[in-house]
Design an enzyme around this catalytic site. Structure first.
Site, PDB file in Angstrom:
ATOM      1  CB  SER A 141      48.977 -19.204   1.006  1.00  0.00           C
ATOM      2  OG  SER A 141      48.521 -20.380   0.416  1.00  0.00           O
ATOM      3  CE1 TYR A 155      45.785 -19.738   6.112  1.00  0.00           C
ATOM      4  CE2 TYR A 155      45.609 -19.404   3.218  1.00  0.00           C
ATOM      5  CZ  TYR A 155      46.049 -19.250   4.886  1.00  0.00           C
ATOM      6  OH  TYR A 155      46.957 -20.499   4.710  1.00  0.00           O
TER       7      TYR A 155
END
Length: 270
Positions: A141, A155
């Site tokens: 990401s 995350y």
């Protein structure tokens, strides 16, 4: 004509994982699809069989199980199914601050987003190297390239890990025919934000910040074929990555902190 190469896609029941499955099938790959939702996997598998005349096998599995990756690879080997392409896509977010969740929740998150993709790569790499061909796509990401924010504490850390892991595997694979790429999307249309409860917040983001999942998948597969170790999807996201790389650490962290106040429930990328 089918390529006779077989791809394993984790988290294939929706979103970016489903898009990877669709694009791989379009390119003629046979598939092994895994996720927790067996009904959705089977529906997708049947559609892709009918549309592309490929073989699509459904292997329902919760990768939060510590024995999950080993059991999956053992089952494939028992059936004589070699995996040429591994797409480590399974993932989710844990909203809130670090100490607001029990440790078991974080342990499961680490298992799914870090341990499972690492173990699957470890167990499938020998066969890829022996055959002289392999592709490993780790769906990371843009969050892995910018400072961590308050909330969704693990995350960005997990995505940064996948980026560094992919870089190392890419270097180790030189000359073996095995390519590894960390694909780093930003905001992508999928169910991700519905699951994390941040849909209303991220919907405020301008349209130019968003990409569709199929574009992310196509770009990711092209990047791994080209031997690109890290691929950031979209010009806007590449500009954001460059900006934060150039900024002093303290200023970059303050910018993330200020932006995070606008999306306190944890809107995030990937």
């Amino acid at each position: 004509m089918p390529s006779n190469r077989r791809a394993l896609v984790t988290g294939a029941s929706a979103g970016i994982g489903e898009a990877f499955a669709r694009e791989l099938a379009r390119r003629g790959h046979d598939l092994v699809l895994t996720a927790r939702r067996a009904d959705r996997l089977e529906a997708l598998a049947q559609e892709l069989r009918d549309r592309h005349a490929i073989e699509a096998i459904v292997a329902p599995l919760d990768l939060a199980r510590p024995d999950g990756p080993e059991a999956l690879v053992a089952a494939l080997e028992a059936q004589g199914l070699a995996i040429d392409v591994l797409v480590n896509n399974a993932g989710y977010g844990v909203p809130g601050y670090f100490n607001e969740q029990p440790w078991s929740t974080h342990a499961a998150f680490i298992q799914v987003l870090m341990t499972a993709p690492t173990e699957l790569a470890y167990r499938l790499l020998p066969g890829m190297k022996a055959r002289g061909y392999g592709r490993i796509v780790n769906v990371a990401s843009l969050a892995g390239h910018v400072p961590g924010s308050a909330g969704h504490t693990l995350y960005a850390a997990s995505k940064a890990y996948l980026i560094k892991f992919s870089q190392s595997l890419a270097l180790e694979g030189k000359g073996t025919g095995v390519h590894t790429t960390a694909v780093c999307p930003g905001f992508t249309y999928s169910e991700f934000h519905d699951v994390t409860g941040s849909r209303n917040l991220v919907s405020k983001m301008p349209a130019f910040m968003w990409m569709d999942a199929l574009t992310v998948a196509r770009q990711g597969l092209d990047a791994v074929d080209a031997g690109t170790a890290v691929y950031v999807n979209g010009g806007v996201n590449r500009a954001i990555k460059t900006l934060f790389k150039l900024l002093p650490d303290g200023l970059a962290l303050k910018m993330i902190e200020r932006q995070g106040r606008r999306f306190r429930t944890g809107a995030h990328t990937g």
